[in-house]
Design a protein around this motif. Structure first.
Motif, PDB file in Angstrom:
ATOM      1  N   VAL A   1      -4.564   7.307  -4.010  1.00 15.82           N
ATOM      2  CA  VAL A   1      -4.885   6.041  -4.682  1.00 15.82           C
ATOM      3  C   VAL A   1      -4.877   4.886  -3.683  1.00 15.82           C
ATOM      4  CG1 VAL A   1      -4.053   4.369  -6.381  1.00 15.82           C
ATOM      5  CG2 VAL A   1      -4.099   6.791  -6.944  1.00 15.82           C
ATOM      6  N   LYS A   2      -3.838   4.815  -2.844  1.00 13.95           N
ATOM      7  CA  LYS A   2      -3.743   3.726  -1.870  1.00 13.95           C
ATOM      8  C   LYS A   2      -4.909   3.776  -0.878  1.00 13.95           C
ATOM      9  CE  LYS A   2      -0.457   1.338   1.058  1.00 13.95           C
ATOM     10  NZ  LYS A   2       0.947   1.266   1.475  1.00 13.95           N
ATOM     11  N   GLU A   3      -5.250   4.979  -0.450  1.00 16.63           N
ATOM     12  CA  GLU A   3      -6.371   5.127   0.482  1.00 16.63           C
ATOM     13  C   GLU A   3      -7.685   4.706  -0.163  1.00 16.63           C
ATOM     14  OE1 GLU A   3      -8.700   8.673   2.867  1.00 16.63           O
ATOM     15  OE2 GLU A   3      -6.781   9.118   1.938  1.00 16.63           O
ATOM     16  N   GLU A   4      -7.930   5.167  -1.367  1.00 13.32           N
ATOM     17  CA  GLU A   4      -9.177   4.850  -2.059  1.00 13.32           C
ATOM     18  C   GLU A   4      -9.317   3.357  -2.353  1.00 13.32           C
ATOM     19  OE1 GLU A   4     -11.853   6.896  -2.891  1.00 13.32           O
ATOM     20  OE2 GLU A   4     -10.816   8.296  -1.575  1.00 13.32           O
TER      21      GLU A   4
ATOM     22  N   GLY B   1      -1.966   5.039   3.311  1.00  8.73           N
ATOM     23  CA  GLY B   1      -2.246   5.931   2.188  1.00  8.73           C
ATOM     24  C   GLY B   1      -2.587   7.331   2.666  1.00  8.73           C
ATOM     25  N   ARG B   2      -3.388   7.412   3.719  1.00  8.05           N
ATOM     26  CA  ARG B   2      -3.753   8.722   4.292  1.00  8.05           C
ATOM     27  C   ARG B   2      -2.511   9.430   4.820  1.00  8.05           C
ATOM     28  NH1 ARG B   2      -8.298  11.549   6.419  1.00  8.05           N
ATOM     29  NH2 ARG B   2      -9.332  10.504   4.692  1.00  8.05           N
TER      30      ARG B   2
ATOM     31  N   GLY C   1     -12.408  -1.870   2.654  1.00  4.51           N
ATOM     32  CA  GLY C   1     -12.133  -3.237   3.098  1.00  4.51           C
ATOM     33  C   GLY C   1     -12.570  -3.441   4.534  1.00  4.51           C
ATOM     34  N   LYS C   2     -12.991  -4.633   4.840  1.00  2.00           N
ATOM     35  CA  LYS C   2     -13.493  -4.941   6.179  1.00  2.00           C
ATOM     36  C   LYS C   2     -12.404  -5.464   7.116  1.00  2.00           C
ATOM     37  CE  LYS C   2     -17.850  -4.292   5.038  1.00  2.00           C
ATOM     38  NZ  LYS C   2     -18.263  -2.916   5.077  1.00  2.00           N
TER      39      LYS C   2
ATOM     40  N   PRO D   1     -11.126  10.162   9.464  1.00  3.96           N
ATOM     41  CA  PRO D   1     -10.679   8.800   9.189  1.00  3.96           C
ATOM     42  C   PRO D   1     -10.824   8.455   7.717  1.00  3.96           C
ATOM     43  CG  PRO D   1     -12.336   8.834  10.945  1.00  3.96           C
ATOM     44  CD  PRO D   1     -12.263  10.204  10.381  1.00  3.96           C
ATOM     45  N   PRO D   2      -9.934   7.608   7.186  1.00  5.05           N
ATOM     46  CA  PRO D   2     -10.063   7.189   5.782  1.00  5.05           C
ATOM     47  C   PRO D   2     -11.421   6.548   5.517  1.00  5.05           C
ATOM     48  CG  PRO D   2      -7.941   6.498   6.657  1.00  5.05           C
ATOM     49  CD  PRO D   2      -8.737   7.041   7.803  1.00  5.05           C
TER      50      PRO D   2
END
Length: 61
Positions: A14-17, A34-35, A22-23, A53-54
């Motif tokens: 969830v945190k990764e997604e 998150g990853r 984001g830039k 990479p995420p």
């Protein structure tokens, strides 16, 4: 499979997604956190950690 490992993997996902697109540097940092949490849960459950990479969109093998 441990319940704790599944929870870590889910929370990390969830945190990764939420942050992968984001830039700014803060979003990238949160996506990586998150990853890392996701991989920690995967290792606890005997799965291989994700190495891409995420946000790269690579399917799970």
């Amino acid at each position: 499979m441990s319940v704790e490992g599944k929870i870590k993997e889910g929370a990390g996902f969830v945190k990764e997604e939420l942050n992968e697109h984001g830039k700014d540097a803060e979003s990238k940092k949160k996506a990586q956190q998150g990853r890392d949490l996701r991989n920690e849960g995967r290792v606890e459950d005997g799965k291989a950690p994700k190495t891409t990479p995420p946000g790269s969109g690579h399917p799970e093998k």
